[in-house]
Write a protein that holds these residues in place. Sequence first.
Motif, PDB file in Angstrom:
ATOM      1  N   ILE A  81      -6.258   4.669  -0.450  1.00  0.00           N
ATOM      2  CA  ILE A  81      -5.070   5.013  -1.228  1.00  0.00           C
ATOM      3  C   ILE A  81      -4.400   3.723  -1.678  1.00  0.00           C
ATOM      4  CG2 ILE A  81      -2.774   6.074  -1.168  1.00  0.00           C
ATOM      5  CD1 ILE A  81      -3.802   7.999   0.958  1.00  0.00           C
ATOM      6  N   ILE A  82      -4.071   3.647  -2.958  1.00  0.00           N
ATOM      7  CA  ILE A  82      -3.271   2.541  -3.487  1.00  0.00           C
ATOM      8  C   ILE A  82      -1.903   3.107  -3.852  1.00  0.00           C
ATOM      9  CG2 ILE A  82      -3.043   0.812  -5.297  1.00  0.00           C
ATOM     10  CD1 ILE A  82      -6.131   0.861  -5.523  1.00  0.00           C
ATOM     11  N   ASP A  83      -0.871   2.617  -3.192  1.00  0.00           N
ATOM     12  CA  ASP A  83       0.494   3.120  -3.362  1.00  0.00           C
ATOM     13  C   ASP A  83       1.295   2.080  -4.146  1.00  0.00           C
ATOM     14  OD1 ASP A  83       2.879   4.431  -3.206  1.00  0.00           O
ATOM     15  OD2 ASP A  83       3.035   4.397  -1.016  1.00  0.00           O
ATOM     16  N   ILE A  84       1.664   2.423  -5.372  1.00  0.00           N
ATOM     17  CA  ILE A  84       2.392   1.510  -6.260  1.00  0.00           C
ATOM     18  C   ILE A  84       3.882   1.791  -6.117  1.00  0.00           C
ATOM     19  CG2 ILE A  84       2.757   0.803  -8.653  1.00  0.00           C
ATOM     20  CD1 ILE A  84      -0.178   1.689  -9.167  1.00  0.00           C
ATOM     21  N   ALA A  85       4.587   0.863  -5.493  1.00  0.00           N
ATOM     22  CA  ALA A  85       6.020   1.033  -5.203  1.00  0.00           C
ATOM     23  C   ALA A  85       6.799  -0.083  -5.889  1.00  0.00           C
ATOM     24  CB  ALA A  85       6.261   1.016  -3.701  1.00  0.00           C
ATOM     25  N   THR A  86       6.688  -0.131  -7.212  1.00  0.00           N
ATOM     26  CA  THR A  86       7.282  -1.201  -8.017  1.00  0.00           C
ATOM     27  C   THR A  86       8.073  -0.583  -9.175  1.00  0.00           C
ATOM     28  OG1 THR A  86       5.270  -1.307  -9.362  1.00  0.00           O
ATOM     29  CG2 THR A  86       5.416  -2.809  -7.459  1.00  0.00           C
ATOM     30  N   PRO A  87       8.861  -1.386  -9.911  1.00  0.00           N
ATOM     31  CA  PRO A  87       9.631  -0.833 -11.036  1.00  0.00           C
ATOM     32  C   PRO A  87       8.736  -0.338 -12.174  1.00  0.00           C
ATOM     33  CG  PRO A  87      10.584  -2.905 -10.282  1.00  0.00           C
ATOM     34  CD  PRO A  87       9.260  -2.766  -9.597  1.00  0.00           C
TER      35      PRO A  87
ATOM     36  N   ARG B   4      -9.636   6.625  -3.475  1.00  0.00           N
ATOM     37  CA  ARG B   4      -9.645   8.085  -3.433  1.00  0.00           C
ATOM     38  C   ARG B   4      -8.420   8.663  -4.132  1.00  0.00           C
ATOM     39  NH1 ARG B   4     -11.124  10.798   2.170  1.00  0.00           N
ATOM     40  NH2 ARG B   4     -10.905  12.574   0.757  1.00  0.00           N
ATOM     41  N   ALA B   5      -7.320   7.905  -4.164  1.00  0.00           N
ATOM     42  CA  ALA B   5      -6.117   8.359  -4.867  1.00  0.00           C
ATOM     43  C   ALA B   5      -5.224   7.167  -5.152  1.00  0.00           C
ATOM     44  CB  ALA B   5      -5.349   9.399  -4.056  1.00  0.00           C
ATOM     45  N   ILE B   6      -4.451   7.293  -6.233  1.00  0.00           N
ATOM     46  CA  ILE B   6      -3.416   6.320  -6.582  1.00  0.00           C
ATOM     47  C   ILE B   6      -2.086   7.053  -6.571  1.00  0.00           C
ATOM     48  CG2 ILE B   6      -2.517   4.773  -8.364  1.00  0.00           C
ATOM     49  CD1 ILE B   6      -5.443   4.605  -9.421  1.00  0.00           C
ATOM     50  N   ILE B   7      -1.100   6.469  -5.926  1.00  0.00           N
ATOM     51  CA  ILE B   7       0.264   7.006  -5.931  1.00  0.00           C
ATOM     52  C   ILE B   7       1.141   6.042  -6.711  1.00  0.00           C
ATOM     53  CG2 ILE B   7       2.251   7.683  -4.535  1.00  0.00           C
ATOM     54  CD1 ILE B   7       0.306   8.211  -2.226  1.00  0.00           C
ATOM     55  N   CYS B   8       1.958   6.577  -7.611  1.00  0.00           N
ATOM     56  CA  CYS B   8       2.873   5.745  -8.399  1.00  0.00           C
ATOM     57  C   CYS B   8       4.302   6.230  -8.213  1.00  0.00           C
ATOM     58  CB  CYS B   8       2.496   5.793  -9.876  1.00  0.00           C
ATOM     59  SG  CYS B   8       3.518   4.724 -10.925  1.00  0.00           S
ATOM     60  N   GLN B   9       5.204   5.309  -7.941  1.00  0.00           N
ATOM     61  CA  GLN B   9       6.619   5.628  -7.769  1.00  0.00           C
ATOM     62  C   GLN B   9       7.218   6.097  -9.095  1.00  0.00           C
ATOM     63  OE1 GLN B   9       9.468   6.738  -6.510  1.00  0.00           O
ATOM     64  NE2 GLN B   9       9.040   5.500  -4.697  1.00  0.00           N
ATOM     65  N   LYS B  10       8.286   6.881  -9.029  1.00  0.00           N
ATOM     66  CA  LYS B  10       9.037   7.237 -10.227  1.00  0.00           C
ATOM     67  C   LYS B  10      10.195   6.253 -10.389  1.00  0.00           C
ATOM     68  CE  LYS B  10      12.652   8.620  -9.577  1.00  0.00           C
ATOM     69  NZ  LYS B  10      13.820   7.768  -9.182  1.00  0.00           N
TER      70      LYS B  10
ATOM     71  N   ILE C 232     -10.119  10.132 -10.738  1.00  0.00           N
ATOM     72  CA  ILE C 232      -9.337   9.627  -9.610  1.00  0.00           C
ATOM     73  C   ILE C 232      -7.952  10.272  -9.650  1.00  0.00           C
ATOM     74  CG2 ILE C 232      -8.293   7.577  -8.565  1.00  0.00           C
ATOM     75  CD1 ILE C 232     -10.605   5.965  -9.774  1.00  0.00           C
ATOM     76  N   PRO C 233      -7.539  10.964  -8.594  1.00  0.00           N
ATOM     77  CA  PRO C 233      -6.201  11.575  -8.594  1.00  0.00           C
ATOM     78  C   PRO C 233      -5.103  10.521  -8.741  1.00  0.00           C
ATOM     79  CG  PRO C 233      -7.540  12.453  -6.802  1.00  0.00           C
ATOM     80  CD  PRO C 233      -8.293  11.277  -7.361  1.00  0.00           C
ATOM     81  N   LEU C 234      -4.256  10.710  -9.745  1.00  0.00           N
ATOM     82  CA  LEU C 234      -3.057   9.891  -9.934  1.00  0.00           C
ATOM     83  C   LEU C 234      -1.877  10.778  -9.576  1.00  0.00           C
ATOM     84  CD1 LEU C 234      -1.484   7.399 -10.865  1.00  0.00           C
ATOM     85  CD2 LEU C 234      -1.695   8.246 -13.231  1.00  0.00           C
ATOM     86  N   LEU C 235      -1.168  10.413  -8.515  1.00  0.00           N
ATOM     87  CA  LEU C 235      -0.077  11.221  -7.965  1.00  0.00           C
ATOM     88  C   LEU C 235       1.235  10.492  -8.133  1.00  0.00           C
ATOM     89  CD1 LEU C 235      -1.944  11.994  -4.627  1.00  0.00           C
ATOM     90  CD2 LEU C 235      -2.037  13.333  -6.742  1.00  0.00           C
ATOM     91  N   ILE C 236       2.294  11.217  -8.405  1.00  0.00           N
ATOM     92  CA  ILE C 236       3.622  10.604  -8.559  1.00  0.00           C
ATOM     93  C   ILE C 236       4.404  10.801  -7.265  1.00  0.00           C
ATOM     94  CG2 ILE C 236       5.703  10.473  -9.953  1.00  0.00           C
ATOM     95  CD1 ILE C 236       2.988   9.796 -11.347  1.00  0.00           C
ATOM     96  N   HIS C 237       4.991   9.697  -6.801  1.00  0.00           N
ATOM     97  CA  HIS C 237       5.795   9.761  -5.571  1.00  0.00           C
ATOM     98  C   HIS C 237       7.144  10.405  -5.903  1.00  0.00           C
ATOM     99  CE1 HIS C 237       6.973   8.211  -1.482  1.00  0.00           C
ATOM    100  NE2 HIS C 237       8.135   8.614  -2.002  1.00  0.00           N
ATOM    101  N   GLU C 238       7.123  11.715  -6.018  1.00  0.00           N
ATOM    102  CA  GLU C 238       8.342  12.497  -6.257  1.00  0.00           C
ATOM    103  C   GLU C 238       8.671  13.214  -4.958  1.00  0.00           C
ATOM    104  OE1 GLU C 238      11.404  13.532  -6.920  1.00  0.00           O
ATOM    105  OE2 GLU C 238      10.814  13.037  -8.976  1.00  0.00           O
ATOM    106  N   ASN C 239       9.619  12.662  -4.200  1.00  0.00           N
ATOM    107  CA  ASN C 239       9.817  13.137  -2.833  1.00  0.00           C
ATOM    108  C   ASN C 239      10.942  14.150  -2.654  1.00  0.00           C
ATOM    109  OD1 ASN C 239      12.266  11.434  -2.618  1.00  0.00           O
ATOM    110  ND2 ASN C 239      10.803   9.735  -2.525  1.00  0.00           N
TER     111      ASN C 239
END
Length: 335
Positions: free
Chosen positions: A61-67, A84-90, A111-118
């Motif tokens: 998992i690659i978690d992108i937590a940037t602007p 296996r998945a990429i997560i991108c912050q909103k 590749i699943p691209l998921l948005i970190h919408e919590n």
Amino acid sequence: MTLRVAQIGAGYFARFQAEAWARLPGAALIGVADLDAHKAASLGPSFADAAEMLATLRPDIIDIATPPTTHEALIELALTHRPRAIICQKPFCETLAQASRVTRLAMDAGIPLLIHENFRFQPWYRALKPRLTDGSIGDLHQITFTFRPGDGQGPQAYLARQPYFQTMPRFLIRETGIHWVDTFRYLLGEPEAVDADLRRMNPAIAGEDAGRFTFRYANGLRAVFDGNRCLDFPSDDPRLTFGTLLAEGTGGAIRLAADGALLLRRVGEAAEETLLPPTPPRGFAGDCVAAFQAHVIAGLTEGATIETHASAYLRNLEIEEALYRADATEQVVRL
């Protein structure tokens, strides 16, 4: 199976993400990349360069937590390493066009691209959703969320935590209200039209920091977001719920209290029944970051459906554009 996670970004909110990855079963935070080496090292094994980290670690998992200004390039970089998945912050990318482009790239790559919408994973919203249709409050007429974090007054507003807030030309809806665009869709489905009235109250910032928007549904249901970052509400921790919610129906109402409790009042009565007790303090806003990440782990390891795929999240950005258009034209915008 333990999923190996590499996180890009070590800023204010990234710390909540790293903390949650570090304690969740089924995942291991194996690296953090940030231009500020000290910040990265405080969260885990550190790298100054994201490309070097990804090439060295080959994470699941690659978690992108940037602007948002960095998202397009970092998603493209992440895709080349085929996790296996990429997560991108909103907020997701800088524009709808950018977001649409990288979504297509991810879909083409499989590749699943998921948005970190919590926010939709906050425990009170998960508990509220079934109560809206099980007859607890009869026929639902309106949901109103009153957003009052009290953090937006004066020339120093946001500087200690997320200073780029001050320079965002679109602020209340793009950075904050988007959470309730997504949450209202989660709770109620797709609106048929929207309207909005936005304004800037603090002259020290570039964008709007107060206003209201409404989701209109064909059956007469309304979902209202009423936000003002300059005002607060009585709470020991205003960043737990960020405000209060009221769901009103013909048979009663459900209220979200400042401590995270959900309270049901039946029509004609004054007493309230506790549907969800107060939320103990842990993580961010009801530990919703960890809840979202656990949801992703379950999706990747057990085959459970993951809710926040970028392809579905683009609709939030389309609604965001409609809200700004509604404000600019002072008209209802049909979707």
